[in-house]
Design an enzyme around this catalytic site. Structure first.
Site, PDB file in Angstrom:
ATOM      1  N   HIS A  18       0.906  -1.142  -0.041  1.00 24.16           N
ATOM      2  CA  HIS A  18       0.030  -0.166  -0.034  1.00 24.16           C
ATOM      3  C   HIS A  18       0.985   1.284   0.047  1.00 24.16           C
ATOM      4  O   HIS A  18       0.764   2.114  -0.767  1.00 24.16           O
ATOM      5  CB  HIS A  18      -0.895   0.101   1.223  1.00 24.16           C
ATOM      6  CG  HIS A  18      -1.799  -1.238   1.393  1.00 24.16           C
ATOM      7  ND1 HIS A  18      -1.963  -1.756   2.744  1.00 24.16           N
ATOM      8  CD2 HIS A  18      -2.799  -1.616   0.301  1.00 24.16           C
ATOM      9  CE1 HIS A  18      -3.072  -2.688   2.241  1.00 24.16           C
ATOM     10  NE2 HIS A  18      -3.337  -2.727   0.987  1.00 24.16           N
ATOM     11  N   LYS A  42     -18.895  -5.673  10.312  1.00 24.44           N
ATOM     12  CA  LYS A  42     -17.744  -6.635   9.770  1.00 24.44           C
ATOM     13  C   LYS A  42     -16.389  -6.526  10.828  1.00 24.44           C
ATOM     14  O   LYS A  42     -15.863  -5.452  10.959  1.00 24.44           O
ATOM     15  CB  LYS A  42     -17.360  -6.261   8.296  1.00 24.44           C
ATOM     16  CG  LYS A  42     -16.956  -7.294   7.266  1.00 24.44           C
ATOM     17  CD  LYS A  42     -16.643  -6.808   5.979  1.00 24.44           C
ATOM     18  CE  LYS A  42     -15.196  -7.065   5.454  1.00 24.44           C
ATOM     19  NZ  LYS A  42     -14.967  -6.712   4.200  1.00 24.44           N
ATOM     20  N   ARG A  91      -2.599  -6.428  -8.680  1.00 21.59           N
ATOM     21  CA  ARG A  91      -1.447  -7.649  -8.217  1.00 21.59           C
ATOM     22  C   ARG A  91      -1.441  -8.693  -9.253  1.00 21.59           C
ATOM     23  O   ARG A  91      -0.436  -8.891  -9.614  1.00 21.59           O
ATOM     24  CB  ARG A  91      -1.556  -7.962  -6.815  1.00 21.59           C
ATOM     25  CG  ARG A  91      -1.199  -6.949  -5.680  1.00 21.59           C
ATOM     26  CD  ARG A  91      -1.600  -7.409  -4.393  1.00 21.59           C
ATOM     27  NE  ARG A  91      -3.098  -7.379  -4.308  1.00 21.59           N
ATOM     28  CZ  ARG A  91      -3.775  -7.693  -3.380  1.00 21.59           C
ATOM     29  NH1 ARG A  91      -3.433  -7.823  -2.053  1.00 21.59           N
ATOM     30  NH2 ARG A  91      -5.206  -7.643  -3.417  1.00 21.59           N
ATOM     31  N   SER A 129      -2.678  -7.997   2.985  1.00 20.44           N
ATOM     32  CA  SER A 129      -3.074  -7.953   4.566  1.00 20.44           C
ATOM     33  C   SER A 129      -3.531  -9.101   5.008  1.00 20.44           C
ATOM     34  O   SER A 129      -3.348  -9.580   6.260  1.00 20.44           O
ATOM     35  CB  SER A 129      -4.303  -6.833   4.580  1.00 20.44           C
ATOM     36  OG  SER A 129      -3.925  -5.763   4.075  1.00 20.44           O
TER      37      SER A 129
END
Ligand code: ADP
Length: 157
Positions: A18, A42, A91, A129
């Site tokens: 990031h 969440k 990615r 992550s």
């Protein structure tokens, strides 16, 4: 007119992948707003305030980069802050397919908005992550994957 880009994501946690996208995009935009998408329902690994704190630690000396959070649509945040660009990292081809659909729907909802994609540096392609969280869960060392300016001891209790 200043070029403002919103970089939305979960950033749970913020990684060197990031960080690299933000630094590279800083050459293209006048201001980058890193925006943590927050969903009350969440459960995240790091709380919203921890994630805000970590990202502020990274960019505290870079006034061109701001950090915020949002609980509505990314396009509505863009309208609020006057951003005409959404920044995302790519990615893999799976990322591309996912991002293509979101960007095209966003464009239908907010035609003046452009989504801008930056290809990940090869050395960051496998950093995400989810894997960092998994390593943290088992008390592994994630220092290679997290910006050096984040002191995780401050956040891991
Ligand atoms: P989201 O849940 O919205 O995918 P993430 O925090 O996982 O949020 O990612 C935010 C953005 O950062 C996405 O555009 C993602 O493709 C990009 N990103 C994630 N990891 C990397 C990486 N290692 N290198 C470059 N970009 C990345």
């Amino acid at each position: 007119m200043s070029k403002i880009a919103v970089f939305p994501g979960s950033f749970d946690p913020f990684t060197i992948g990031h960080e690299s996208i933000v630094h590279r995009a800083a050459e293209l935009f006048d201001k980058i707003i890193i925006a943590i998408g927050h969903n009350e329902n969440k459960k995240a690994f790091f709380t919203l305030s921890q994630r805000l704190g970590m990202i502020k630690d990274v960019f505290q000396n870079e006034p061109q980069v701001e950090v915020t959070h949002f609980e509505d649509l990314t396009i509505d945040l863009c309208r609020r802050v006057g951003a005409k660009y959404i920044l995302r990292g790519l990615r893999t081809s799976a990322d591309f397919e996912y991002e293509r659909a979101i960007a095209q729907v966003n464009k239908m909802m907010y035609p003046e908005l452009e989504s801008v994609f930056m290809l990940t540096l090869p050395e960051h392609t496998s950093i995400n992550s989810t894997i960092v969280r998994e390593v943290l869960k088992y008390k592994g060392d994630v220092s290679k994957f997290i910006p050096a300016s984040i002191d995780l001891n401050k956040y891991l209790k």
